[in-house]
Design an enzyme around this catalytic site. Structure first.
Site, PDB file in Angstrom:
ATOM      1  N   THR A 287      -4.451  55.601  25.656  1.00  0.00           N
ATOM      2  CA  THR A 287      -5.252  56.182  24.571  1.00  0.00           C
ATOM      3  C   THR A 287      -5.848  55.055  23.741  1.00  0.00           C
ATOM      4  OG1 THR A 287      -3.364  56.231  23.113  1.00  0.00           O
ATOM      5  CG2 THR A 287      -3.823  58.233  24.333  1.00  0.00           C
TER       6      THR A 287
ATOM      7  N   GLU B  69      -5.569  62.605  26.589  1.00  0.00           N
ATOM      8  CA  GLU B  69      -4.418  63.411  27.001  1.00  0.00           C
ATOM      9  C   GLU B  69      -4.847  64.701  27.687  1.00  0.00           C
ATOM     10  OE1 GLU B  69      -4.901  61.983  24.115  1.00  0.00           O
ATOM     11  OE2 GLU B  69      -3.072  61.196  23.224  1.00  0.00           O
TER      12      GLU B  69
ATOM     13  N   LYS C 111      -8.834  65.886   0.645  1.00  0.00           N
ATOM     14  CA  LYS C 111      -8.322  67.029  -0.100  1.00  0.00           C
ATOM     15  C   LYS C 111      -8.567  66.791  -1.576  1.00  0.00           C
ATOM     16  CE  LYS C 111      -4.694  70.373   0.210  1.00  0.00           C
ATOM     17  NZ  LYS C 111      -3.347  70.714   0.626  1.00  0.00           N
TER      18      LYS C 111
ATOM     19  N   TRP D 265      -9.742  71.586   0.781  1.00  0.00           N
ATOM     20  CA  TRP D 265     -10.195  70.703   1.856  1.00  0.00           C
ATOM     21  C   TRP D 265     -11.712  70.547   1.838  1.00  0.00           C
ATOM     22  CZ3 TRP D 265      -6.304  68.174   3.511  1.00  0.00           C
ATOM     23  CH2 TRP D 265      -5.059  68.779   3.706  1.00  0.00           C
TER      24      TRP D 265
END
Ligand code: AMP
Length: 542
Positions: A181, A327, A436, A441
């Site tokens: 990754t 993944e 936030k 949000w």
């Protein structure tokens, strides 16, 4: 009752055999470092991939041994994609944009036995050579320069093949390849793809409502072959017999456009940064290249801004927005306007195409919020969790105990999204990039995409900065297009009609470039560090 079907393993071998026999004359073109074009075909590819497999066995490759590649996108890399697994080995693609220390770590962690490296990448490999334990390094002579002492010649190896090769008994549960990754934090983590995962991913990827690939296509993968198997496209093209065009090391807009035109490319794929560059080149020189009408461009890796989709449509080029990750082999969702929504206005359809889209068949997807699975209301956010036949169930020999799987067996992607009543997934952030403010949000991705719709803006990243009253507030970091001008107030005014008041960033900073990861994603952590002590305008007098 027992079924009456054959037990036939899902492996790459039938793809290789099929391409070698049915598409022997279909071309494979690769741009060399000196910009010349190397032309070959699937017939020759078949012969050479099998020669590589034969010789890997003859130099002692055992089932499951890792063979690393440090290569650009070209025909020899395609041989390795098939030749290594056909010999029973595991194809381990190395990301050439990583720091040498990371490459060395990855080679050692994977336990690579052999390495195949482009001659033009030898200076990079030299930097890791002393830190890795590999048996032999085979050099691909792209430039014709002599092979330095201490290295083997890839072409000399292939020349020794006599054709007495038979495939080992490969099972669908065997490891086919591995990729680490490109995460921005922690040590890279290895994902190992099985034969079965890649075959099922390839079959699904070619479906009309997915990437719609076929024999009629000429495919140019810009996405590197060291990044999640170039999104599986080399496998897909070989399975269906598309003509393949590889860009080699030349990834600038003019070189790519030139190749699109010369080779009559019908479909390409890459990260938004590549397409932003191409959009700028086309805007500067409209009509400068004669491209195939309806050229499809698969865009993923980061969100494709709606403005980019619109810009390309003006040039009769069609963006297909997709989402996935290492993944996930990597494809998870593809954005296509459903048939029952085809009556919607053009604007509504563009908005749908800018979402990450609908889950692929066999990708189970849920969005998990604080109170469980979120309603499909297009508003409530949560983390995307997935499971399916090509989704990782673990990392290879993890260094730290993995925290990416739920107790009930779903993979936690770390991407935050909403999902609409029609099933469209819209990513609003990475969990670690969320802003936030006052307990609410704010989607940094929505703000970025809107800013990138301003004619003067080349790229924009929105990050959170600490704020006494609201805990966090958004700050926009903007890169202007060459020769373009725009002020802070102009950009904020541009955003105001599109968002709630509290979403509007408190300030805009103009920077030279947005720091990016080795696979072209914004490195917001670096920006957050840089602007951690930034004093927002309203706080300057406090
Ligand atoms: P990688 O494993 O390097 O391919 O990175 C996967 C990550 O890239 C995902 O978890 C997302 O955060 C991001 N990503 C990939 N495709 C998209 C997309 N279409 N829109 C937004 N983010 C994306």
């Amino acid at each position: 009752m027992n079924h009456t079907m054959m037990d036939y393993p899902l492996t790459l071998l039938p793809m290789l055999e099929r391409a070698g026999h049915l598409f022997a004359k279909t071309e494979i073109v690769a741009r060399m470092p000196d910009k010349s074009l190397h032309r070959t075909n699937y017939g020759e590819f078949y012969r050479r991939a099998r020669a590589l497999a034969e010789m890997l066995q003859k130099i002692g490759l055992q089932r499951g041994d890792r063979v690393a590649t440090l290569m650009w996108n070209h025909h020899v890399h395609l041989e390795a994609y098939f030749g290594i697994p056909a010999a029973g080995g595991v194809l381990h693609t190395l990301n050439l944009r990583l720091a040498p220390a990371d490459i060395a770590f990855i080679i050692n962690h994977a336990g690579d036995r052999f390495v195949i490296v482009d001659d033009v990448l030898l200076p990079l490999f030299e930097k890791v050579r002393d830190q890795v334990k590999v048996e032999k390094v085979y050099v691909v002579p792209l430039t014709g320069a002599p092979i330095p002492a201490g290295y083997e010649s890839y072409e000399a190896l292939l020349a020794e093949a006599i054709g007495d090769f038979t495939y080992p008994d490969i099972q669908e549960t065997d490891a086919l390849g591995m990729c680490y990754t490109s995460g921005t934090t922690g040590k890279p983590k290895g994902v190992v793809y099985s034969e079965r995962a890649v075959v099922l991913h390839t079959l699904t990827e070619c479906l009309p409502d997915s990437l719609d690939l076929g024999q009629r296509d000429t495919l140019l993968p810009v996405v590197p072959m060291f990044h999640v198997n170039a999104w599986g496209l080399p496998f897909a093209a070989t399975m269906v017999g598309s003509k393949l065009v590889f860009p080699g090391p030349h990834l600038d807009a003019a070189s790519l456009l030139d190749l699109f035109e010369r080779e009559h490319v019908t479909v390409s794929a890459g990260v938004p940064t590549i397409w932003l560059g191409i959009a700028q080149a086309l805007e500067k020189n409209p009509g400068g290249w004669k491209l195939k009408p309806g050229l499809r461009m698969v865009v993923g890796g980061s969100a494709a801004p709606e403005s980019l989709i619109r810009t390309f449509q003006k040039h009769d080029m069609h963006i297909i927005h997709a989402w996935g990750m290492t993944e996930m082999t990597p494809l998870g969702t593809v954005s296509r306007v459903k048939h029952n929504l085809s009556h919607l206005s053009e604007d509504e359809q563009f908005a749908i195409r800018a979402t990450q889209g609908l889950p692929s068949p066999y990708v189970d997807l849920r969005v998990m919020g604080a109170d469980g699975v979120v309603p499909n209301d297009g508003k409530t956010i949560g983390e995307i969790q997935v499971r399916g036949p090509w989704i990782a169930a673990s990392y290879y020999d993890p260094i730290e105990p993995p925290t990416n799987w739920t107790d009930d067996g779903w993979f936690k992607t770390g991407d935050v999204a909403t999902i609409t009543d029609e099933g469209y997934v819209k990513i609003t952030d990475r969990i670690k990039d969320l802003v936030k403010s006052g307990g609410e949000w704010i989607s940094s991705v929505d703000l970025e995409n809107a800013l990138m719709g301003h004619p003067a803006v080349a790229e924009a990243a929105v990050i959170s900065v600490p704020h006494q009253k609201w805990t966090e507030r958004p700050l926009a970091a903007v890169v202007l297009k060459p020769d373009a001008t725009a002020t802070r107030d102009e950009l904020l005014d541009f955003l105001r009609p599109k968002f709630a008041k509290f979403w509007i960033p408190d300030d805009v900073v103009f920077i030279e470039a947005i720091p990016k990861t080795s696979t072209g994603k914004f490195m917001k952590a670096t920006l957050r560090e840089r602007f951690h002590d930034y004093v927002l305008p309203e706080m300057q007098n406090q």
